[in-house]
Design a protein around this motif. Structure first.
Motif, PDB file in Angstrom:
ATOM      1  N   ASN A   1      40.215  42.523  47.628  1.00 57.40           N
ATOM      2  CA  ASN A   1      41.209  41.567  47.376  1.00 57.40           C
ATOM      3  C   ASN A   1      42.642  42.325  47.049  1.00 57.40           C
ATOM      4  O   ASN A   1      43.568  41.703  46.867  1.00 57.40           O
ATOM      5  CB  ASN A   1      40.743  40.588  45.967  1.00 57.40           C
ATOM      6  N   ASN A   2      42.589  43.738  46.504  1.00 59.24           N
ATOM      7  CA  ASN A   2      43.913  44.167  46.056  1.00 59.24           C
ATOM      8  C   ASN A   2      44.939  44.229  47.161  1.00 59.24           C
ATOM      9  O   ASN A   2      44.824  44.691  48.285  1.00 59.24           O
ATOM     10  CB  ASN A   2      43.542  45.866  45.638  1.00 59.24           C
ATOM     11  N   GLY A   3      46.049  43.641  46.743  1.00 56.88           N
ATOM     12  CA  GLY A   3      47.161  43.511  47.712  1.00 56.88           C
ATOM     13  C   GLY A   3      47.000  42.403  48.705  1.00 56.88           C
ATOM     14  O   GLY A   3      47.774  42.581  49.697  1.00 56.88           O
ATOM     15  N   LYS A   4      46.124  41.460  48.269  1.00 54.56           N
ATOM     16  CA  LYS A   4      46.088  40.716  49.234  1.00 54.56           C
ATOM     17  C   LYS A   4      46.059  38.983  48.640  1.00 54.56           C
ATOM     18  O   LYS A   4      45.750  38.930  47.612  1.00 54.56           O
ATOM     19  CB  LYS A   4      44.619  40.505  50.093  1.00 54.56           C
ATOM     20  N   SER A   5      46.413  38.110  49.587  1.00 55.26           N
ATOM     21  CA  SER A   5      46.555  36.641  49.041  1.00 55.26           C
ATOM     22  C   SER A   5      45.549  35.853  50.079  1.00 55.26           C
ATOM     23  O   SER A   5      45.677  36.139  51.170  1.00 55.26           O
ATOM     24  CB  SER A   5      47.916  36.355  49.216  1.00 55.26           C
ATOM     25  N   ARG A   6      45.024  34.798  49.440  1.00 60.09           N
ATOM     26  CA  ARG A   6      44.116  34.028  50.138  1.00 60.09           C
ATOM     27  C   ARG A   6      44.534  32.453  49.985  1.00 60.09           C
ATOM     28  O   ARG A   6      45.191  32.278  48.802  1.00 60.09           O
ATOM     29  CB  ARG A   6      42.909  34.207  50.046  1.00 60.09           C
TER      30      ARG A   6
ATOM     31  N   ARG B   1      44.317  42.122  38.194  1.00 60.13           N
ATOM     32  CA  ARG B   1      44.829  41.053  37.731  1.00 60.13           C
ATOM     33  C   ARG B   1      45.074  40.034  39.004  1.00 60.13           C
ATOM     34  O   ARG B   1      45.720  40.320  39.921  1.00 60.13           O
ATOM     35  CB  ARG B   1      46.357  41.066  37.136  1.00 60.13           C
ATOM     36  N   GLN B   2      44.473  38.846  38.978  1.00 54.50           N
ATOM     37  CA  GLN B   2      44.393  37.738  39.993  1.00 54.50           C
ATOM     38  C   GLN B   2      45.106  36.639  39.492  1.00 54.50           C
ATOM     39  O   GLN B   2      44.529  35.778  38.314  1.00 54.50           O
ATOM     40  CB  GLN B   2      43.259  37.547  40.650  1.00 54.50           C
TER      41      GLN B   2
END
Length: 373
Positions: free
Chosen positions: A34-39, A224-225
């Motif tokens: 998930n690092n550096g990604k958006s969903r 951090r999300q």
């Protein structure tokens, strides 16, 4: 019929952000994925819970809480209203009657489980994702309590069939978000212009979400999300394509940038308290919902949230579009009780013009100096 409209308004502008008591577990595998990604997702269990809440007596009578317009809502009623007298639906309705915060505690904790066939299986990363809202904190995850009842309702109502039939519509909503609001573009700009860094963003959407939308943050093992629960994008036929884009961008941006403006605000709290101590200068106490900004830093942060949005627009749109957007935001903020928005953005523009290469965090002292004149 609309109920608790002020509460819903406050939630839509992101004031009731979840307390720092939510539990998540971000192991190395999760971070790598998930690092550096958006969903952007419309998860099956969360959609089921929105449907169950929509067919409660409270949900049927509250078009602020539930988006009751469009074909999808009619499909929901046709398929699920025959099950509105199931015991679990009545239980959910009784919880909503106690507090509308239970809407968040029920639907927000959907992240703690996933469907595995007809059963609900514990999610390893989101342990207790919606535990506190405003001053209300719960000690037991309602999905732990009602897991078997939710499974039984999903099976009896043939939810999996309904979800599969509407999967193309869900995909359309997700694609619309990607093209119509461009989270990645906003995220990139915020990371460039502020010192705060966020590892990941997750948007959870539903066609049934209306006024009750919110943002929360999860931290674990240095990761951090930000999770945003949002309605579908709005497409007003009276507005141009670019005007709709700006409206939808503002809704999302004003949720996201709370996570960036708060750290420099905390660092400059003494100066903010001094400049904003004369409350009547900065807010109209007669405006609906203004009580939710009880101290100087909350007032400043709301100004700054929209100020940052306007600076984003200044960087990404032409002068004519920026001027129109600037005027619209000033009108919006004035109507909400923040009658000094024009002064605030003028000072922010001036501070940035004097140091265009600085992070916005570093503009705070100059901004506050200009506001204090």
């Amino acid at each position: 019929m609309k109920k608790n409209t002020v509460l819903l308004l406050l939630l839509i502008i992101g004031l009731f952000r979840a307390n720092a008591q939510e539990k998540a577990s971000f192991d190395k595998a999760f971070q790598k994925a998930n690092n550096g990604k958006s969903r952007i997702e419309i998860p099956p269990l969360k959609e089921l819970l929105h449907i169950m809440l929509a067919i409660t007596k409270t949900g049927l009578n509250n078009d602020d809480m539930v988006n009751q317009s469009g074909t999808y809502y009619q499909d929901v009623l046709k398929h699920f209203k025959p099950y509105a007298n199931e015991p679990i639906i009545k239980t959910f309705d009784s919880l909503l009657n106690v507090s509308l915060y239970n809407y968040i505690f029920i639907s927000g904790n959907a992240m703690s489980y996933d469907f595995s066939g007809a059963k609900l299986k514990r999610n390893p990363n989101y342990i207790f994702p919606a535990r506190g809202v405003a001053n209300m904190v719960i000690e037991t995850n309602p999905l732990d309590t009602y897991r078997k009842d939710i499974e039984a309702f999903a099976n009896k109502s043939r939810f999996s069939n309904f979800y599969s039939q509407h999967k193309p519509y869900y995909t359309q909503i997700i694609e619309d978000y990607k093209s119509g609001a461009d989270l990645e573009k906003q995220w990139k700009w915020l990371e460039k212009n502020f010192k705060t860094s966020i590892n990941s963003y997750l948007i959870l959407c539903s066609p049934l979400i209306n006024g009750l939308n919110y943002t929360t943050e999860f931290k674990d093992n240095g990761f951090r999300q930000i999770v945003m629960v949002l309605p579908m994008l709005d497409h007003d036929p009276k507005l141009s394509v670019i005007q709709n884009e700006l409206f939808n961008t503002r809704v999302m941006f004003s949720e996201i940038d709370h996570n960036y403006v708060s750290a420099p605000s905390d660092a400059n709290k003494t100066a903010i308290d001094s400049v904003f101590k004369k409350r009547a200068t900065w807010v109209n106490e007669k405006a609906d919902g203004i009580y939710a900004y009880p101290n100087p830093i909350k007032v400043f942060n709301e100004y700054m949230t929209f100020g940052a949005f306007l600076i984003y627009c200044q960087d990404n749109y032409n002068k004519a579009i920026y001027a129109e957007t600037r005027s619209n935001v000033i009108s919006l903020m004035t109507a909400r009780g923040f009658m000094k928005m024009e002064l605030f953005i003028s000072c922010l523009e001036q501070a940035r013009m004097a140091a265009p290469d600085n992070k916005i965090d570093d503009l705070y002292p100059k901004l506050l100096e200009l506001l204090d004149k």
